[in-house]
Motif scaffolding. Structure first.
Motif, short mmCIF file in Angstrom:
data_model
loop_
_atom_site.label_atom_id
_atom_site.label_comp_id
_atom_site.label_asym_id
_atom_site.label_seq_id
_atom_site.Cartn_x
_atom_site.Cartn_y
_atom_site.Cartn_z
N ARG A 69 -8.87 3.25 -2.17
CA ARG A 69 -8.23 2.76 -3.39
C ARG A 69 -8.79 1.40 -3.80
O ARG A 69 -9.37 0.67 -3.01
CB ARG A 69 -6.72 2.65 -3.21
CG ARG A 69 -6.03 4.00 -3.06
CD ARG A 69 -4.54 3.83 -3.04
NE ARG A 69 -3.85 5.10 -2.83
CZ ARG A 69 -2.96 5.61 -3.68
NH1 ARG A 69 -2.66 4.99 -4.80
NH2 ARG A 69 -2.37 6.77 -3.40
N GLU A 70 -8.56 1.06 -5.06
CA GLU A 70 -8.88 -0.27 -5.54
C GLU A 70 -8.01 -1.30 -4.83
O GLU A 70 -6.85 -1.03 -4.49
CB GLU A 70 -8.62 -0.33 -7.05
CG GLU A 70 -8.67 -1.73 -7.66
CD GLU A 70 -8.02 -1.77 -9.04
OE1 GLU A 70 -7.66 -2.87 -9.48
OE2 GLU A 70 -7.87 -0.70 -9.67
N LEU A 71 -8.55 -2.49 -4.60
CA LEU A 71 -7.78 -3.61 -4.07
C LEU A 71 -7.56 -4.61 -5.20
O LEU A 71 -8.53 -5.10 -5.80
CB LEU A 71 -8.50 -4.29 -2.92
CG LEU A 71 -7.83 -5.56 -2.36
CD1 LEU A 71 -6.50 -5.22 -1.69
CD2 LEU A 71 -8.75 -6.29 -1.40
N THR A 125 -6.57 -2.09 5.25
CA THR A 125 -6.18 -0.99 4.36
C THR A 125 -7.29 0.04 4.15
O THR A 125 -7.01 1.14 3.67
CB THR A 125 -5.78 -1.54 2.99
OG1 THR A 125 -6.92 -2.20 2.39
CG2 THR A 125 -4.63 -2.53 3.11
N ALA A 154 0.84 -1.20 0.00
CA ALA A 154 0.00 0.00 0.00
C ALA A 154 0.87 1.25 0.00
O ALA A 154 2.06 1.20 0.37
CB ALA A 154 -0.92 0.00 1.22
N ALA A 156 -9.41 -0.11 1.85
CA ALA A 156 -9.58 0.03 0.41
C ALA A 156 -11.06 -0.01 0.06
O ALA A 156 -11.92 -0.37 0.88
CB ALA A 156 -8.82 -1.08 -0.32
N ASP A 157 -11.37 0.35 -1.18
CA ASP A 157 -12.75 0.43 -1.65
C ASP A 157 -13.35 -0.97 -1.79
O ASP A 157 -12.90 -1.78 -2.60
CB ASP A 157 -12.76 1.14 -3.01
CG ASP A 157 -14.17 1.47 -3.49
OD1 ASP A 157 -15.13 0.87 -3.00
OD2 ASP A 157 -14.29 2.33 -4.39
N GLY A 166 -4.20 2.86 2.19
CA GLY A 166 -4.92 2.56 0.96
C GLY A 166 -6.38 2.96 0.96
O GLY A 166 -7.15 2.47 0.14
N GLU A 167 -6.77 3.85 1.85
CA GLU A 167 -8.18 4.21 1.99
C GLU A 167 -8.77 4.69 0.67
O GLU A 167 -8.23 5.59 0.01
CB GLU A 167 -8.37 5.29 3.05
CG GLU A 167 -9.82 5.61 3.32
CD GLU A 167 -10.03 6.47 4.55
OE1 GLU A 167 -11.19 6.79 4.86
OE2 GLU A 167 -9.01 6.84 5.19
N PRO A 220 -3.33 0.67 -7.26
CA PRO A 220 -4.17 -0.07 -6.32
C PRO A 220 -3.39 -0.50 -5.09
O PRO A 220 -2.16 -0.51 -5.09
CB PRO A 220 -4.57 -1.31 -7.14
CG PRO A 220 -3.38 -1.54 -8.03
CD PRO A 220 -2.87 -0.15 -8.38
N VAL A 221 -4.11 -0.84 -4.05
CA VAL A 221 -3.52 -1.63 -2.97
C VAL A 221 -3.44 -3.06 -3.51
O VAL A 221 -4.37 -3.52 -4.17
CB VAL A 221 -4.42 -1.60 -1.71
CG1 VAL A 221 -3.88 -2.54 -0.65
CG2 VAL A 221 -4.53 -0.19 -1.18
#
Length: 267
Positions: free
Chosen positions: A64-66, A134, A56, A136-137, A61-62, A97-98
């Protein structure tokens, strides 16, 4: 001769101090500012500890795509930690992305089988753990993999069609017939039939998201991978098929292309 020249160049860099012996051993020289987090997941579904890796940005990674990236047979989660991987994440900047490098054991082929529910574990245990760590989204999760991992990505996206925003299969381990599979890939003929991605693709549309398939002309999986791409296209899937030179290898050098695909597909 090319291999010899490349090795000589690396040895010169080592002697000059630009690359250390530890860098050679781990496969990369710099993470380019990204954060590598290793964590152990006690899996109820596979009945073992899984050693997962998250990559990340330094700030986290807030939102973001995983990207879930699955490794090949006889490999490990950290096999994709190579310099081109980190270089491209750096180049993508805010679009990077993460990345979750999941642990699939030696030859699980990433599907539910007698020794453990490997596929269900990825979806129900590993991905939720990565999202919690993370932030992530949750609505933008892509999946891809190399060789055994390419098969796993295709199979998981088929079985969980609403979970992923893009699918990538890089030199995916696919077979035209169950009898062609190597020992350990499937438990038996019934297990192969339950996870026959190519057979399913020939009968109906199995993906509603972008798919990328790439394979070398001399790769033993080239025929089956090409057949899958044709079957997907025939049923209206948005599939990008790339037939490149070489055999079953070279993924590190193509990693920038892979990461760009996932970033654009899930944007």
């Amino acid at each position: 001769m090319r291999r010899g020249l490349a090795l000589a160049a690396v040895l010169i860099l080592v002697a000059a101090g630009w690359i250390g012996v530890r860098d050679l051993r781990r496969g990369y020289r710099s993470t380019r500012g990204t954060r590598v987090e290793r964590f152990t997941l006690r899996s109820r579904l596979t009945h073992r500890n899984l050693h997962e890796i998250l990559i990340a940005p330094p700030a986290g990674g807030e939102g973001r795509e995983l990207l879930v990236l699955l490794h090949g047979r006889g490999s490990s989660a950290d096999s994709n930690l190579r310099q081109p991987f980190f270089d491209e994440l750096h180049a993508l900047g805010r679009r990077a992305p993460v990345v979750l490098l999941a642990d699939g054991g030696d030859h699980s082929y990433w599907h539910d089988r007698r020794d453990g529910a490997w596929g269900s574990s990825v979806v129900s245990e590993t991905i939720p753990a990565a999202l919690r760590r993370t932030h992530a989204d949750t609505h933008r999760v892509a999946i891809g993999g190399i060789s055994m991992g390419g098969f796993g990505a295709l199979d998981l996206a088929r079985l969980w069609p609403r979970r992923f925003c893009a699918v990538g299969a890089h030199s995916a381990a696919l077979w035209l017939h169950g009898g062609d599979t190597p020992a350990g890939a499937f438990d038996d003929a019934d297990d192969f039939a339950r996870h026959d991605v190519l057979g399913a693709a020939r009968s109906r549309r199995i993906y509603d998201v972008p798919v990328r398939i790439d394979v070398g002309r001399d790769d033993p999986f080239a025929q089956a991978d090409s057949a899958l791409a044709r079957a997907l296209a025939a049923h209206g899937t948005r599939v990008r098929f790339h037939l490149h030179g070489g055999g079953h290898g070279g993924w590190s050098g193509r990693m920038p292309q892979y990461l760009r695909f996932y970033s654009r597909a899930c944007a």
